[in-house]
Design an enzyme around this catalytic site. Sequence first.
Site, PDB file in Angstrom:
ATOM      1  N   LYS A  75       0.838  -1.200   0.000  1.00 24.43           N
ATOM      2  CA  LYS A  75       0.000   0.000   0.000  1.00 24.43           C
ATOM      3  C   LYS A  75       0.873   1.250   0.000  1.00 24.43           C
ATOM      4  O   LYS A  75       1.905   1.285   0.686  1.00 24.43           O
ATOM      5  CB  LYS A  75      -0.890  -0.044   1.249  1.00 24.43           C
ATOM      6  CG  LYS A  75      -1.918   1.066   1.371  1.00 24.43           C
ATOM      7  CD  LYS A  75      -2.765   0.853   2.628  1.00 24.43           C
ATOM      8  CE  LYS A  75      -3.846   1.892   2.802  1.00 24.43           C
ATOM      9  NZ  LYS A  75      -4.684   1.633   3.994  1.00 24.43           N
ATOM     10  N   SER A 150      -9.740   1.423   3.373  1.00 28.18           N
ATOM     11  CA  SER A 150      -8.931   2.251   2.507  1.00 28.18           C
ATOM     12  C   SER A 150      -7.916   1.469   1.668  1.00 28.18           C
ATOM     13  O   SER A 150      -7.430   1.994   0.671  1.00 28.18           O
ATOM     14  CB  SER A 150      -8.173   3.271   3.356  1.00 28.18           C
ATOM     15  OG  SER A 150      -7.251   2.629   4.200  1.00 28.18           O
ATOM     16  N   SER A 174      -9.738  -1.147   7.405  1.00 30.79           N
ATOM     17  CA  SER A 174      -9.193  -0.885   6.065  1.00 30.79           C
ATOM     18  C   SER A 174      -8.490  -2.060   5.391  1.00 30.79           C
ATOM     19  O   SER A 174      -8.128  -1.961   4.215  1.00 30.79           O
ATOM     20  CB  SER A 174      -8.227   0.304   6.111  1.00 30.79           C
ATOM     21  OG  SER A 174      -8.936   1.507   6.180  1.00 30.79           O
TER      22      SER A 174
END
Lengths: 484, 98
Positions: A75, A150, A174
């Site tokens: 990420k 997210s 997330s």
Amino acid sequence: MLPYTPYSEILEKIKSGEVSLVARVENFLERIEKKKHLNAFNFIFEDAIEKAREIEAKIHSGSAGKLAGMVIAVKDVLSVKDKPTTCSSNILKNFKAIYTTTAVKKLIEEDAIIIGKTNCDEFAMGSSNENSAFGPVLNPHDNTRVPGGSSGGSAVAVAAGLCDASLGTDTGGSIRQPAAFCGVLGLKPTYGRVSRYGLTAFASSFDSIGPFANTIEDIASVLEVISGHDENDSTSSRLPVPKFSEELTFPKDRSKSSENMKIGIAEEYFGEGLKAEIKDNINQIINWLKNNEFQIVPIHLPHNEYTIAAYYVLTTAEASSNLARYDGTRYGFRAPEASSLIDMYKSSRSQAFGSEVKRRIMLGTYVLSSGYYDAYYRKAQKVRRFIKEDFDKAFNEVDVILTPTSPTTAFKIDEKSSDPLQMYLSDIYTTSANLAGIPGINIPIGKDSSGLPVGMQLLANQFEEEKLLRVSAFIQNNYLRSLK
Amino acid sequence: MSVTRKEVEHIAELARLKFSEEELDNFTEQLNQILAYVQKLNELDTENVEPLSHPVEGVNAFREDKVEGSVPRKEALKNAPAKDDQFFKVPKVIGGET
């Protein structure tokens, strides 16, 4: 959804020469290009091929690490030295990291190949991956729907076969919620199990780094590598790290009562707002577990209805403080026209932060401001204790707790983006784990009538990830394999 | 408890953010909506409850107090939007607005 092959079996084929690692990495890069419309990646690491050559040679000479050749995406809130770290924000658009995240460094030391940085909500704030300066990520099961957030890009990268595994971060769901929306496994470890060094801070007492993968074996082997104490993160735990990859089976004689696992079901997680089809899927697996000699125990988590309120007060407060550093002085975007120092701060922040980030900074600044601190921030910290104590009590009775991961399957792009509160409520089953610091995992257990993945969540007490892994493995090997 | 537009302007000042008139209206409405939801916490009696600031309690991390190196200056300046060979450069501080 199955069968998937654990990476360890692929590695055996690379060792024997049946599979070429270089060709495999080339395939992933081609596939990433072909699936570009999903927008899962912010940056691709072209040096992955070069690394594949080096590591393939190491594999053949017998000197390669535990994750040799495993292709992993990370990420874009996790720094990798000399590569961009943008957090999907315009304020860090030209930022290049000067050191590597401990968790990523550990993967590299075990000869994993980092293939790129994945798209996410700006500074990990969001539940749909629509708040990104790089544009939204699309759900591979239905391109008109969100992948969750997210860590949407990390979930999609695994779901669409663009890598073997990925790392995401989980502050309020997330990892688990996008894993549920995309039909993959995603594990949020205990707070402190994995060092946060190199993770761009959002809410420091909530943030956790964890893996996405298609098999529980891969989840376990990545988790085993990234866990452990780090002198660069004083909150990382000094507890020994179990060999998670060897914790995937039950003792042979599981029917003996002492080895019977107790699974808690809390009615508070099955109330209003939960989509009927998800409830049906979950009930089906509860019955199946009962038939397989797991003890199903009704429990109560009475403060669950307060989790979202406590979560948004505390995380926005921490975020407003953590994000004060983006002021255009030392790195990141600086508004060119600013004539004074204060104007430089204000203009840089106002021009470069997206609206959700600003909303949370505003809320966080408000709850910490003079006159409101006790009414909001301190109050929420006290409620946080109630939520933690709910779990302490529950885990005196049961080994793991089974819940839905999300009240709905993947929703449409733009469906919730104009209503922040509705968006926040989509995390209703996941924020509790971050408030209590406990680990949780999403397991894909089927699809709804529109073909969208349905996920269930397992929660365990702090530092008991192996219980999650064992039950997940049992479900993967016996339940999911029987579905198709 | 509700937030006035004037308070929102003050919060923006504290947060070093600036907004258009329309944005201020929007934020006032949205913050009020979120804060109304957060009022839910007041249903709970939390008198004599110790606040929980960290999910894993009772651990302290000590290390030896010895001097170690830090990020080299060149590295630290690498991402600076304006710099010379030693310092970050910013607009004039003295004599400007505060």
